[in-house]
Design a protein around this motif. Sequence first.
Motif, PDB file in Angstrom:
ATOM      1  N   ALA A  10       8.893 -25.812  21.171  1.00  0.00           N
ATOM      2  CA  ALA A  10      10.124 -24.871  20.890  1.00  0.00           C
ATOM      3  C   ALA A  10       9.856 -23.350  21.139  1.00  0.00           C
ATOM      4  CB  ALA A  10      10.832 -25.214  19.626  1.00  0.00           C
ATOM      5  N   TYR A  11       8.850 -22.950  20.337  1.00  0.00           N
ATOM      6  CA  TYR A  11       8.621 -21.601  20.511  1.00  0.00           C
ATOM      7  C   TYR A  11       7.967 -21.123  21.842  1.00  0.00           C
ATOM      8  CZ  TYR A  11       6.103 -17.404  19.502  1.00  0.00           C
ATOM      9  OH  TYR A  11       5.678 -15.755  19.470  1.00  0.00           O
ATOM     10  N   ARG A  12       7.189 -21.847  22.615  1.00  0.00           N
ATOM     11  CA  ARG A  12       6.779 -21.339  23.971  1.00  0.00           C
ATOM     12  C   ARG A  12       7.916 -21.310  25.016  1.00  0.00           C
ATOM     13  NH1 ARG A  12       5.675 -24.984  27.704  1.00  0.00           N
ATOM     14  NH2 ARG A  12       5.622 -27.130  27.419  1.00  0.00           N
ATOM     15  N   GLN A  13       8.884 -22.112  24.660  1.00  0.00           N
ATOM     16  CA  GLN A  13      10.071 -22.306  25.823  1.00  0.00           C
ATOM     17  C   GLN A  13      11.296 -21.188  25.357  1.00  0.00           C
ATOM     18  OE1 GLN A  13      10.658 -26.288  27.377  1.00  0.00           O
ATOM     19  NE2 GLN A  13      10.172 -26.756  25.449  1.00  0.00           N
ATOM     20  N   LEU A  14      11.140 -20.559  24.282  1.00  0.00           N
ATOM     21  CA  LEU A  14      12.176 -19.593  23.904  1.00  0.00           C
ATOM     22  C   LEU A  14      12.060 -18.525  24.985  1.00  0.00           C
ATOM     23  CD1 LEU A  14      11.379 -18.927  19.988  1.00  0.00           C
ATOM     24  CD2 LEU A  14      13.267 -20.097  21.082  1.00  0.00           C
ATOM     25  N   PRO A  15      13.108 -17.819  25.321  1.00  0.00           N
ATOM     26  CA  PRO A  15      13.503 -16.870  26.202  1.00  0.00           C
ATOM     27  C   PRO A  15      12.722 -15.742  25.776  1.00  0.00           C
ATOM     28  CG  PRO A  15      15.836 -17.505  25.662  1.00  0.00           C
ATOM     29  CD  PRO A  15      14.765 -18.118  24.678  1.00  0.00           C
ATOM     30  N   ASP A  16      11.903 -14.994  26.979  1.00  0.00           N
ATOM     31  CA  ASP A  16      10.946 -14.155  26.594  1.00  0.00           C
ATOM     32  C   ASP A  16      11.527 -12.884  25.579  1.00  0.00           C
ATOM     33  OD1 ASP A  16       9.488 -15.226  28.429  1.00  0.00           O
ATOM     34  OD2 ASP A  16       9.697 -13.770  29.921  1.00  0.00           O
ATOM     35  N   GLU A  17      12.598 -12.640  25.791  1.00  0.00           N
ATOM     36  CA  GLU A  17      13.446 -11.644  24.834  1.00  0.00           C
ATOM     37  C   GLU A  17      13.135 -11.875  23.527  1.00  0.00           C
ATOM     38  OE1 GLU A  17      15.529  -8.095  23.677  1.00  0.00           O
ATOM     39  OE2 GLU A  17      14.122  -8.730  25.431  1.00  0.00           O
ATOM     40  N   ARG A  18      13.360 -13.254  23.188  1.00  0.00           N
ATOM     41  CA  ARG A  18      13.336 -13.632  21.671  1.00  0.00           C
ATOM     42  C   ARG A  18      11.896 -13.510  21.202  1.00  0.00           C
ATOM     43  NH1 ARG A  18      16.319 -18.164  20.455  1.00  0.00           N
ATOM     44  NH2 ARG A  18      15.104 -18.028  18.077  1.00  0.00           N
ATOM     45  N   ARG A  19      11.059 -13.802  21.718  1.00  0.00           N
ATOM     46  CA  ARG A  19       9.528 -13.686  21.410  1.00  0.00           C
ATOM     47  C   ARG A  19       9.218 -12.277  21.312  1.00  0.00           C
ATOM     48  NH1 ARG A  19       7.806 -17.607  25.108  1.00  0.00           N
ATOM     49  NH2 ARG A  19       6.446 -16.245  25.838  1.00  0.00           N
ATOM     50  N   ALA A  20       9.821 -11.190  22.342  1.00  0.00           N
ATOM     51  CA  ALA A  20       9.474  -9.811  22.040  1.00  0.00           C
ATOM     52  C   ALA A  20      10.114  -9.215  20.841  1.00  0.00           C
ATOM     53  CB  ALA A  20       9.870  -9.378  23.390  1.00  0.00           C
ATOM     54  N   LEU A  21      11.365  -9.794  20.613  1.00  0.00           N
ATOM     55  CA  LEU A  21      12.124  -9.248  19.246  1.00  0.00           C
ATOM     56  C   LEU A  21      11.262  -9.652  18.085  1.00  0.00           C
ATOM     57  CD1 LEU A  21      15.750  -9.942  20.237  1.00  0.00           C
ATOM     58  CD2 LEU A  21      14.478  -7.732  20.100  1.00  0.00           C
ATOM     59  N   PHE A  22      10.680 -10.785  18.011  1.00  0.00           N
ATOM     60  CA  PHE A  22       9.999 -11.302  16.841  1.00  0.00           C
ATOM     61  C   PHE A  22       8.633 -10.379  16.838  1.00  0.00           C
ATOM     62  CE2 PHE A  22       6.598 -14.844  15.727  1.00  0.00           C
ATOM     63  CZ  PHE A  22       6.534 -14.548  14.413  1.00  0.00           C
ATOM     64  N   LEU A  23       7.966 -10.124  17.824  1.00  0.00           N
ATOM     65  CA  LEU A  23       6.797  -9.307  17.585  1.00  0.00           C
ATOM     66  C   LEU A  23       7.230  -7.889  17.267  1.00  0.00           C
ATOM     67  CD1 LEU A  23       5.099 -10.202  21.030  1.00  0.00           C
ATOM     68  CD2 LEU A  23       4.353 -10.666  18.667  1.00  0.00           C
ATOM     69  N   GLU A  24       8.343  -7.403  17.548  1.00  0.00           N
ATOM     70  CA  GLU A  24       8.758  -5.845  17.107  1.00  0.00           C
ATOM     71  C   GLU A  24       9.235  -6.090  15.660  1.00  0.00           C
ATOM     72  OE1 GLU A  24      10.222  -4.352  21.524  1.00  0.00           O
ATOM     73  OE2 GLU A  24      11.658  -5.293  20.149  1.00  0.00           O
ATOM     74  N   ALA A  25       9.705  -7.287  15.154  1.00  0.00           N
ATOM     75  CA  ALA A  25      10.223  -7.376  13.883  1.00  0.00           C
ATOM     76  C   ALA A  25       8.913  -7.102  12.918  1.00  0.00           C
ATOM     77  CB  ALA A  25      11.143  -8.648  13.709  1.00  0.00           C
TER      78      ALA A  25
ATOM     79  N   ALA B 125      -1.817 -13.900  20.944  1.00  0.00           N
ATOM     80  CA  ALA B 125      -1.637 -15.493  21.122  1.00  0.00           C
ATOM     81  C   ALA B 125      -0.008 -15.849  20.815  1.00  0.00           C
ATOM     82  CB  ALA B 125      -2.168 -16.308  19.732  1.00  0.00           C
ATOM     83  N   LEU B 126       0.774 -15.020  19.803  1.00  0.00           N
ATOM     84  CA  LEU B 126       2.223 -15.227  19.626  1.00  0.00           C
ATOM     85  C   LEU B 126       2.788 -14.748  20.820  1.00  0.00           C
ATOM     86  CD1 LEU B 126       2.680 -13.817  16.251  1.00  0.00           C
ATOM     87  CD2 LEU B 126       2.841 -16.056  16.703  1.00  0.00           C
TER      88      LEU B 126
ATOM     89  N   THR C 278      14.285 -13.610  12.821  1.00  0.00           N
ATOM     90  CA  THR C 278      14.482 -13.920  14.111  1.00  0.00           C
ATOM     91  C   THR C 278      14.707 -15.431  14.581  1.00  0.00           C
ATOM     92  OG1 THR C 278      12.190 -13.786  14.720  1.00  0.00           O
ATOM     93  CG2 THR C 278      13.184 -11.704  14.831  1.00  0.00           C
ATOM     94  N   ASN C 279      14.757 -16.275  13.724  1.00  0.00           N
ATOM     95  CA  ASN C 279      14.883 -17.456  14.015  1.00  0.00           C
ATOM     96  C   ASN C 279      14.009 -18.253  14.626  1.00  0.00           C
ATOM     97  OD1 ASN C 279      16.692 -19.884  13.500  1.00  0.00           O
ATOM     98  ND2 ASN C 279      17.871 -19.462  15.382  1.00  0.00           N
ATOM     99  N   MET C 280      12.891 -18.068  14.474  1.00  0.00           N
ATOM    100  CA  MET C 280      11.435 -18.765  15.162  1.00  0.00           C
ATOM    101  C   MET C 280      11.168 -20.292  14.335  1.00  0.00           C
ATOM    102  SD  MET C 280      10.305 -16.709  17.193  1.00  0.00           S
ATOM    103  CE  MET C 280      11.857 -16.143  17.545  1.00  0.00           C
ATOM    104  N   PRO C 281      10.844 -21.169  15.025  1.00  0.00           N
ATOM    105  CA  PRO C 281      10.453 -22.372  14.471  1.00  0.00           C
ATOM    106  C   PRO C 281       9.669 -22.164  13.234  1.00  0.00           C
ATOM    107  CG  PRO C 281      10.089 -22.282  16.887  1.00  0.00           C
ATOM    108  CD  PRO C 281      10.283 -21.018  16.770  1.00  0.00           C
ATOM    109  N   ALA C 282       9.665 -22.879  12.287  1.00  0.00           N
ATOM    110  CA  ALA C 282       9.107 -22.825  11.065  1.00  0.00           C
ATOM    111  C   ALA C 282       7.633 -22.746  11.053  1.00  0.00           C
ATOM    112  CB  ALA C 282       9.610 -23.993  10.077  1.00  0.00           C
TER     113      ALA C 282
END
Length: 526
Positions: free
Chosen positions: A57-72, A174-175, A207-211
Amino acid sequence: MQILGETIIGQRSVRGDAGEVFALAAATGEKLQPAFGASSLADVNTACELAEDAFDAYRQLPDERRALFLEAIAQGLLDLGDTLIERVHQESGLPKPRLEGERMRTVNQLKLFASLVRDGRWHGAVIDNALPDRTPLPRADLRLRRIGIGPVAVFGASNFPLAFSVAGGDTASALAAGCPVIVKAHPAHLGTSELVGRVIQKAAYDTNMPAGVFSMVIDKDISVGQALVSHPLISAVGFTGSRRGGLALVAAAQARPVPIPVYAEMSSINPVFLLPAALSARADSIAKGFVESLVMGAGQFCTNPGILLALESDHLEAFVAAAAHALSDKLPTTMLTPNIHGAYCNGLNSLHSASGVELVAEGKEAESAYQARPAFFRTDSATFLANPGLEEENFGPSALLIVCKDADDLRNVATKFAGQLTVTLHVDEGDHTIAQALMPTLERKAGRILFNDFPTGVEVSYAMVHGGPFPATSDSRSTSVGATAIDRFLRPVCYQSVPDSLLPPALQQGNPLDTWRLVDGHLTKG
């Protein structure tokens, strides 16, 4: 934010029931509150299972979602303010201004990887369009991209409690690669680790990431780390620390039924070559720069200049005198842990007693426990080559000068060095011939080559390499700092004749991500 002494398992916080452990005040060795509950092997297993459940679920998220997670995560570290800096200072003994700088480095690493995720080049998209009419054989449609390797175990480092720890470069890269992370908190900074771990946990929630995208476990002994590396759901390991610790993890990873890569950054003496014309022109300024680099952070940098090499000359003696004068005024500083201080003192004793090694200068005497007294020694090339122990890293503010007879002798010593994170050359125009002769050897020995500088300080950038041949790292093809650190946690997948609607966005014909791709051998956004 309150420190509770808890293990972080996805979006839950639990008190480990495998015994109590305490962080220690670096300056005094006293226990810091609160007590932490050590994680059980059941906690490790739960964290690994959660990470595996989160992976796809995490690796298939849109790139923007993972970028926002890192920035958070980056913003959360800033929002902790003085609470974080005060606790790190207690646990590490590092000066608060240094820690403020390290926090910004950590923030900038997270932002770098957020930017890298957004630009899409990390996918490594390659398209070879079908050639149905090619003779004698047609070519199928072939497309390649990179995906995350799987859940990653990260081991925090003692000497960089922020930048190489819970939210440091291993975790950030890694994230960014789409890999859930399980961190084993370093026992020297448990409170710091919990504060940072809770920032990541909150950022994941917000940012609603998988638990299971992040967990953090606490060890009472080596069993937790060994269980983490040996767990069948862990796909790679990031480690910064001692050679003994790194090699133990490599052995555990290779003993698994399915071996996994361990990216261990372990030890380096970072040779500095002082060439004749440079010493003739500026022996005094080079000496002062060397001493400042040597004592920075009590010498507890992976890139500390532990070995100097130079040709015998009057200009070298001027350098030695200037370095001795500068070092004699340096105050002792608190080291990270009592164990690190003890190992440093043992290393000094070995140098003091080594035959053919002379003490050049020392800093001022220690005034309290766990302070490191800087020291500078010298020997000749024959003694150094005859005593392999002199090449061992003494983690702390000590260095050894090797005096060589001529350029051939200098090059011979260089060929005998083991792998290094860095090598440095101080040169002037008249040294270019010697430097050019050394370069092929030095390229084989180190991950980073510096001219007219000192190796302490590692820029977080696209071109940086913080790695090198063994024993500097367990894999000379990798770096733990810089944008290409993400490569450690990615692997290529080829898609042959897959319908466009089933392809990942990075490979679809219309290039919906608008990213650079190699199409039929040509780099294009088309």
